[in-house]
Design a protein around this motif. Sequence first.
Motif, PDB file in Angstrom:
ATOM      1  N   SER A   1       0.857  -1.183   0.000  1.00 26.65           N
ATOM      2  CA  SER A   1       0.000   0.000   0.000  1.00 26.65           C
ATOM      3  C   SER A   1       0.899   1.242   0.000  1.00 26.65           C
ATOM      4  O   SER A   1       2.124   1.146   0.144  1.00 26.65           O
ATOM      5  CB  SER A   1      -0.880   0.007   1.248  1.00 26.65           C
ATOM      6  OG  SER A   1      -0.071   0.186   2.395  1.00 26.65           O
ATOM      7  N   VAL A   2       0.303   2.412  -0.127  1.00 28.05           N
ATOM      8  CA  VAL A   2       1.077   3.655  -0.113  1.00 28.05           C
ATOM      9  C   VAL A   2       1.850   3.775   1.199  1.00 28.05           C
ATOM     10  O   VAL A   2       3.042   4.091   1.210  1.00 28.05           O
ATOM     11  CB  VAL A   2       0.161   4.880  -0.329  1.00 28.05           C
ATOM     12  CG1 VAL A   2       0.931   6.165  -0.141  1.00 28.05           C
ATOM     13  CG2 VAL A   2      -0.474   4.833  -1.702  1.00 28.05           C
TER      14      VAL A   2
ATOM     15  N   ARG B   1       3.192  10.809  -7.240  1.00 24.69           N
ATOM     16  CA  ARG B   1       2.199  10.165  -8.118  1.00 24.69           C
ATOM     17  C   ARG B   1       1.411  11.220  -8.880  1.00 24.69           C
ATOM     18  O   ARG B   1       1.187  11.087 -10.080  1.00 24.69           O
ATOM     19  CB  ARG B   1       1.264   9.290  -7.292  1.00 24.69           C
ATOM     20  CG  ARG B   1       0.219   8.568  -8.114  1.00 24.69           C
ATOM     21  CD  ARG B   1      -0.584   7.613  -7.242  1.00 24.69           C
ATOM     22  NE  ARG B   1      -1.767   7.142  -7.899  1.00 24.69           N
ATOM     23  CZ  ARG B   1      -1.790   6.187  -8.814  1.00 24.69           C
ATOM     24  NH1 ARG B   1      -0.668   5.595  -9.163  1.00 24.69           N
ATOM     25  NH2 ARG B   1      -2.920   5.817  -9.373  1.00 24.69           N
TER      26      ARG B   1
ATOM     27  N   TYR C   1       1.800  -0.551  -4.925  1.00 22.70           N
ATOM     28  CA  TYR C   1       3.132  -0.575  -5.519  1.00 22.70           C
ATOM     29  C   TYR C   1       3.642  -2.002  -5.525  1.00 22.70           C
ATOM     30  O   TYR C   1       3.501  -2.708  -4.524  1.00 22.70           O
ATOM     31  CB  TYR C   1       4.106   0.291  -4.705  1.00 22.70           C
ATOM     32  CG  TYR C   1       3.788   1.755  -4.746  1.00 22.70           C
ATOM     33  CD1 TYR C   1       4.404   2.590  -5.665  1.00 22.70           C
ATOM     34  CD2 TYR C   1       2.869   2.311  -3.865  1.00 22.70           C
ATOM     35  CE1 TYR C   1       4.124   3.942  -5.711  1.00 22.70           C
ATOM     36  CE2 TYR C   1       2.577   3.672  -3.900  1.00 22.70           C
ATOM     37  CZ  TYR C   1       3.212   4.475  -4.831  1.00 22.70           C
ATOM     38  OH  TYR C   1       2.913   5.811  -4.867  1.00 22.70           O
TER      39      TYR C   1
ATOM     40  N   VAL D   1      -4.379   2.560  -4.256  1.00 20.13           N
ATOM     41  CA  VAL D   1      -3.085   2.732  -4.908  1.00 20.13           C
ATOM     42  C   VAL D   1      -2.120   1.709  -4.314  1.00 20.13           C
ATOM     43  O   VAL D   1      -1.986   1.609  -3.091  1.00 20.13           O
ATOM     44  CB  VAL D   1      -2.549   4.160  -4.717  1.00 20.13           C
ATOM     45  CG1 VAL D   1      -1.151   4.296  -5.299  1.00 20.13           C
ATOM     46  CG2 VAL D   1      -3.485   5.172  -5.345  1.00 20.13           C
TER      47      VAL D   1
ATOM     48  N   SER E   1       3.124   3.026  -9.878  1.00 17.82           N
ATOM     49  CA  SER E   1       2.055   2.516  -9.022  1.00 17.82           C
ATOM     50  C   SER E   1       0.832   2.238  -9.883  1.00 17.82           C
ATOM     51  O   SER E   1       0.806   2.574 -11.065  1.00 17.82           O
ATOM     52  CB  SER E   1       1.721   3.547  -7.938  1.00 17.82           C
ATOM     53  OG  SER E   1       1.275   4.743  -8.535  1.00 17.82           O
TER      54      SER E   1
ATOM     55  N   ALA F   1       4.654   1.170   1.205  1.00 17.77           N
ATOM     56  CA  ALA F   1       5.681   1.520   0.212  1.00 17.77           C
ATOM     57  C   ALA F   1       6.514   2.694   0.712  1.00 17.77           C
ATOM     58  O   ALA F   1       7.737   2.719   0.547  1.00 17.77           O
ATOM     59  CB  ALA F   1       5.031   1.856  -1.121  1.00 17.77           C
TER      60      ALA F   1
END
Length: 111
Positions: free
Chosen positions: A29-30, A48, A67, A65, A56, A33
């Motif tokens: 996940s964001v 982003r 990764y 979002v 992503s 990551a």
Amino acid sequence: MPASPPSAPKPTSIQVPDATPTTRQAFLSVKDAAEYLGLSPHTLYVWRHRRNGPPSFRMGPRGRVMYRIEALDAWIREQEQGRLAFQYDPEPIGHRSAETLGLRHRRLTLG
């Protein structure tokens, strides 16, 4: 009562949960990551938005979002290679001539 052994220090790397091995080990996940890269989640959101930073994508019906860990590692390698290429400069900026920089000298006339 015997003393219990000291607990092991927490690892500095991110621990990816093993709930579903194919998804949890391959994607972050964001928040995860950002932790993996040592950045803030806000930095990843800004990158982003600017179409910068690691690649992503959106996953699932809610469009979260995500990764790929492989993509993060590849992006890090690209950054390292780019930084190494940028660091080597046989002619430092302070020593470049106007011709090297493509500049023209102008004469000032008072008058």
